[in-house]
Design an enzyme around this catalytic site. Sequence first.
Site, PDB file in Angstrom:
ATOM      1  N   LYS A  13      51.411 101.639  37.884  1.00 48.24           N
ATOM      2  CA  LYS A  13      51.953 100.391  37.326  1.00 48.24           C
ATOM      3  C   LYS A  13      53.474 100.372  37.477  1.00 48.24           C
ATOM      4  O   LYS A  13      54.059  99.343  37.812  1.00 48.24           O
ATOM      5  CB  LYS A  13      51.518 100.243  35.858  1.00 48.24           C
ATOM      6  N   GLN A  66      48.525 101.665  27.408  1.00 53.95           N
ATOM      7  CA  GLN A  66      47.483 102.259  28.245  1.00 53.95           C
ATOM      8  C   GLN A  66      46.317 102.753  27.376  1.00 53.95           C
ATOM      9  O   GLN A  66      46.511 103.531  26.447  1.00 53.95           O
ATOM     10  CB  GLN A  66      48.084 103.419  29.062  1.00 53.95           C
ATOM     11  N   ASP A  93      47.851  92.201  29.269  1.00 52.64           N
ATOM     12  CA  ASP A  93      46.468  92.639  29.532  1.00 52.64           C
ATOM     13  C   ASP A  93      45.476  91.549  29.115  1.00 52.64           C
ATOM     14  O   ASP A  93      44.296  91.607  29.460  1.00 52.64           O
ATOM     15  CB  ASP A  93      46.160  93.907  28.718  1.00 52.64           C
TER      16      ASP A  93
END
Length: 285
Positions: free
Chosen positions: A53, A97, A120
């Site tokens: 990322k 995460q 997200d």
Amino acid sequence: MANIIDGKAVSARVKEEIAKETAAVKAKYGINIGLAVVIVGDDPASRIYVNNKKKACETVGFTSYEYALSAETTQEELLQLIDKLNKDDNVNGILVQLPLPKHLDEKAVINSISPEKDVDAFHPVNVGKIMIGEYSFLPCTPAGIMELITSTGVEIKGKECVVVGRSNIVGKPMSMLLLHQSGTVTICHSKTQDLAQHCRKADILVVAVGVPKLVSGDMIKEGAVVIDVGMNRLENGKLCGDVDFDSAKEKASFITPVPGGVGPMTIAMLMKNTLTAAKIKHGIE
Ligand code: NDP
């Protein structure tokens, strides 16, 4: 024999478009675009994802801020960090995460992220917006799959779409996106009776289960578009999808490989969401 959908190529194209737009936005408005990535503990798979990322941020011209916290971090400390990032003007997107260490409450952590920075798209506000079709962000994996289906040129409208798997991060939002595009959607799961019969109806089949080679060629309609989301690590270390690629490719018109199909799209869509978040914040069309 199916055409192989090249997720790496589609992902590279998407990232290139984002990089161009980012450069233009930065030049015109003099702003910086920032993504904060929070990782708790030292899970090796999570570390790889976070590094990828960060690399993608560099590629498209974002600033990435990494917060690597120890596995002993308390809920309180994590929530305090998220609160700080929510208020930080340099941060347009916040990504925590997952999975988090067991002692942390994942749901509470997701709920604490400002919906405007929830790149997200896991926050209940964003999930609800997807349901009513008025979203700013889409969850990255289903959004990436939509790009892959679009890349085939196959229209979704009116097609029989079957999604195997009903998780909150893949199956459910995936079904909703196909429905928004006027597909006729069937959702299958572990309690579905006669999975094969449902799969055989599908013009577009998306499999997100986590069981290696669950769907074989004899379960696939001639000419179907087959999207394999599964990422199963076999004992020999190799990655394997939820679809038996060798038999499925004989029936499908288009099929994603594993690896190199859906996987590369997820990070590209995360970049897209971060750019969108920055544009919304600055009122850029
Ligand atoms: P979950 O474990 O959260 O969900 C799996 C779903 O599959 C559940 O709905 C479950 O049903 C269903 N299922 C399990 N066994 C069967 C079966 N035998 N027949 C039919 N349905 C079944 O997984 P995720 O959605 O998070 O992930 C699915 C796969 O996709 C995994 O391999 C994961 O690694 C991969 N993945 C890949 C990503 C990428 O970027 N490429 C991103 C995210 C996930 P029930 O609800 O009844 O339990």
